[in-house]
Scaffold this active site. Structure first.
Site, PDB file in Angstrom:
ATOM      1  N   GLU A  99       0.828   4.475  13.649  1.00  0.00           N
ATOM      2  CA  GLU A  99       1.089   5.728  12.942  1.00  0.00           C
ATOM      3  C   GLU A  99       1.012   6.924  13.889  1.00  0.00           C
ATOM      4  O   GLU A  99       1.858   7.830  13.831  1.00  0.00           O
ATOM      5  CB  GLU A  99       0.096   5.905  11.794  1.00  0.00           C
ATOM      6  N   LYS A 103      -9.584   7.990   4.232  1.00  0.00           N
ATOM      7  CA  LYS A 103     -10.150   6.685   3.911  1.00  0.00           C
ATOM      8  C   LYS A 103     -11.585   6.521   4.394  1.00  0.00           C
ATOM      9  O   LYS A 103     -12.261   5.579   3.998  1.00  0.00           O
ATOM     10  CB  LYS A 103      -9.229   5.585   4.427  1.00  0.00           C
ATOM     11  N   HIS A 136      -1.986   7.969   6.677  1.00  0.00           N
ATOM     12  CA  HIS A 136      -2.359   6.714   6.014  1.00  0.00           C
ATOM     13  C   HIS A 136      -3.643   6.172   6.640  1.00  0.00           C
ATOM     14  O   HIS A 136      -4.579   5.835   5.920  1.00  0.00           O
ATOM     15  CB  HIS A 136      -1.224   5.705   6.153  1.00  0.00           C
ATOM     16  N   HIS A 181      -9.866   2.246   1.280  1.00  0.00           N
ATOM     17  CA  HIS A 181      -8.423   2.099   1.093  1.00  0.00           C
ATOM     18  C   HIS A 181      -8.163   1.707  -0.359  1.00  0.00           C
ATOM     19  O   HIS A 181      -8.479   0.596  -0.775  1.00  0.00           O
ATOM     20  CB  HIS A 181      -7.889   1.040   2.047  1.00  0.00           C
ATOM     21  N   PHE A 192       1.411  -3.685   3.934  1.00  0.00           N
ATOM     22  CA  PHE A 192       1.691  -5.024   4.442  1.00  0.00           C
ATOM     23  C   PHE A 192       3.162  -5.364   4.199  1.00  0.00           C
ATOM     24  O   PHE A 192       3.722  -5.075   3.150  1.00  0.00           O
ATOM     25  CB  PHE A 192       0.831  -6.064   3.721  1.00  0.00           C
ATOM     26  N   CYS A 245       0.804  -1.225   0.000  1.00  0.00           N
ATOM     27  CA  CYS A 245       0.000   0.000   0.000  1.00  0.00           C
ATOM     28  C   CYS A 245       0.835   1.272   0.000  1.00  0.00           C
ATOM     29  O   CYS A 245       0.278   2.375  -0.041  1.00  0.00           O
ATOM     30  CB  CYS A 245      -0.951  -0.010   1.202  1.00  0.00           C
TER      31      CYS A 245
END
Length: 416
Positions: free
Chosen positions: A319, A337, A308, A342, A403, A168
């Protein structure tokens, strides 16, 4: 040669909020949610049936012969890249028609899979009707690099066409690499961003099996709830976002509008787990510090962070830990998001577009879905309505993490 300054002169986007940057920006400021129910027969029986899907079939916006040779992600990419190209003031027909040397222009696209549905469809035909039923276009339409190649074909760009696959973080890393290619003289102009179309039954089922998807419905606001106390997972999505990058010298010589400077970027790796983030946020913090250093900036220069924040419990907290550790004091943070879901490899591209617009317009879009913020987050999250960008400082950060521990941060600078 000394590094050249790189600026953003064009923006393009295809998102769950609609086709075009105008629809994206309007929807973000108005707190609109582009997440929808998946009502196709192929999604029946899945434990989660909501996603951030583009509301228009991209194939209908392209010439039919071209659309038939592109997967869905490539269609998104060509539409968004063309918009960014035209937005920068270039001729939509391509490089030569714009008076450019095609060999001095590049493409850099982030994608995880691109579009998995083409390969799945080919496998179904093989099983049902045998090998002669499989289209010869199956392989060239399956590779993740198809978006980059189709953008280069559409605009006759011959300098380079790169594909970056880093989960991502792909879109943000693709932009960062394009910045460096311009800085150090390999090309003068680049279209950079991300494109993805992975809202498919198998991928939805896989994410659900990982317990990564939100189980909130659509009846009470967005099911994607970044930084919220009741967040429970991300919502899968699709789309594309592109920046048109060029040297400042070239942009000013042709009288181009400049949205912002593409000031720097940073990477790191968690080396922690194949899917889960490092809860300490140390890898994220390293990428943040590297982006600031690369931009020639300091913590006090940061006026905004586009987080993010996928709305997973562990990811948002990691984060937040990193942002507090690096930035110290309160900096206005937004997370998109809740509006979009996402967008996977496209997330960094679309969120970079939004960050450039934030700097250009001096307005921070609100985070939707965060009705009650988790006390452990400890950030100044912009909610409810848009907020003016602080006057002091000039840097905005756009974060993307994936990931496997891929971390990428883009630093954009406000221009006077």
């Amino acid at each position: 040669m000394a590094p050249r300054r790189v600026v953003v002169t064009g923006l393009g986007a295809v998102t769950p909020l609609g086709v075009g940057v105008g629809e994206l920006w309007r929807g973000l400021l108005e707190g609109e949610c582009g997440i929808r129910e998946l009502d196709g027969e192929e999604f029946e029986g899945l434990p989660v049936r909501v996603a951030g899907t583009v509301p228009v079939d991209p194939a209908t916006l392209l010439p039919r012969p071209q659309a038939r040779r592109m997967n869905r992600a490539a269609q998104f990419a060509v539409l968004a890249a063309r918009e960014a190209w035209r937005d920068a003031g270039f001729d939509g027909a391509g490089t030569a028609e714009s008076g450019l040397d095609p060999a001095r222009v590049g493409v850099s696209v982030g994608a995880i899979l691109g579009d998995a549905s083409v390969l799945v469809g080919g496998d179904r035909k093989l099983r049902a009707k045998g090998p002669r039923s499989v289209s010869p276009l199956t392989t060239p339409m399956t590779v993740p690099s198809q978006a980059a190649s189709q953008v280069s074909l559409a605009l006759r760009i011959t300098g380079e066409a790169r594909t970056v696959t880093s989960a991502c973080a792909s879109g943000t890393e693709a932009i960062g690499l394009a910045i460096d290619r311009i800085r150090y003289g390999h090309v003068d102009i680049a279209l950079a961003g991300g494109a993805e179309a992975v809202v498919t039954p198998a991928i939805m089922a896989s994410f659900a099996a990982m317990r990564a998807l939100s189980h909130h419905g659509l009846t009470e606001g967005s099911p994607s709830r970044p930084f919220a106390k009741d967040r429970d997972g991300f919502v899968n999505g699709e789309g594309a976002g592109f920046l048109l990058l060029e040297t400042e010298e070239h942009a000013r010589a042709r009288g181009a509008r400049i949205y912002c400077e593409a000031a720097g970027w940073g990477l790191s790796a968690d080396a922690h787990h194949m899917a889960a983030p490092d809860p300490s946020g140390s890898g994220v913090a390293l990428a943040l510090r590297r982006a600031l250093k690369d931009a020639g900036g300091h913590v006090v220069d940061v006026v905004h962070v586009n987080a993010h924040a996928t709305a997973t419990v562990e990811g948002d907290l990691a984060e937040a830990n990193a942002l507090r550790a690096v930035l110290g004091g309160p900096v206005p943070v937004t997370a998109l998001k809740g509006h979009l879901g996402h967008l996977q490899g496209a997330a960094g591209g679309v969120e970079a577009v939004a960050t450039a617009l934030t700097l250009h317009h001096g307005l921070i879009p609100p985070t939707i879905g965060c009705a009650i913020q988790d006390d452990e987050i400890g950030l100044d999250v912009v909610t409810h309505s848009a907020r003016p960008l602080p006057a002091g400082g000039d840097l905005a950060l756009s974060n993307s993490f994936g990931f496997g521990g891929h971390n990428a941060v883009l630093a954009l600078r406000r221009v006077g």
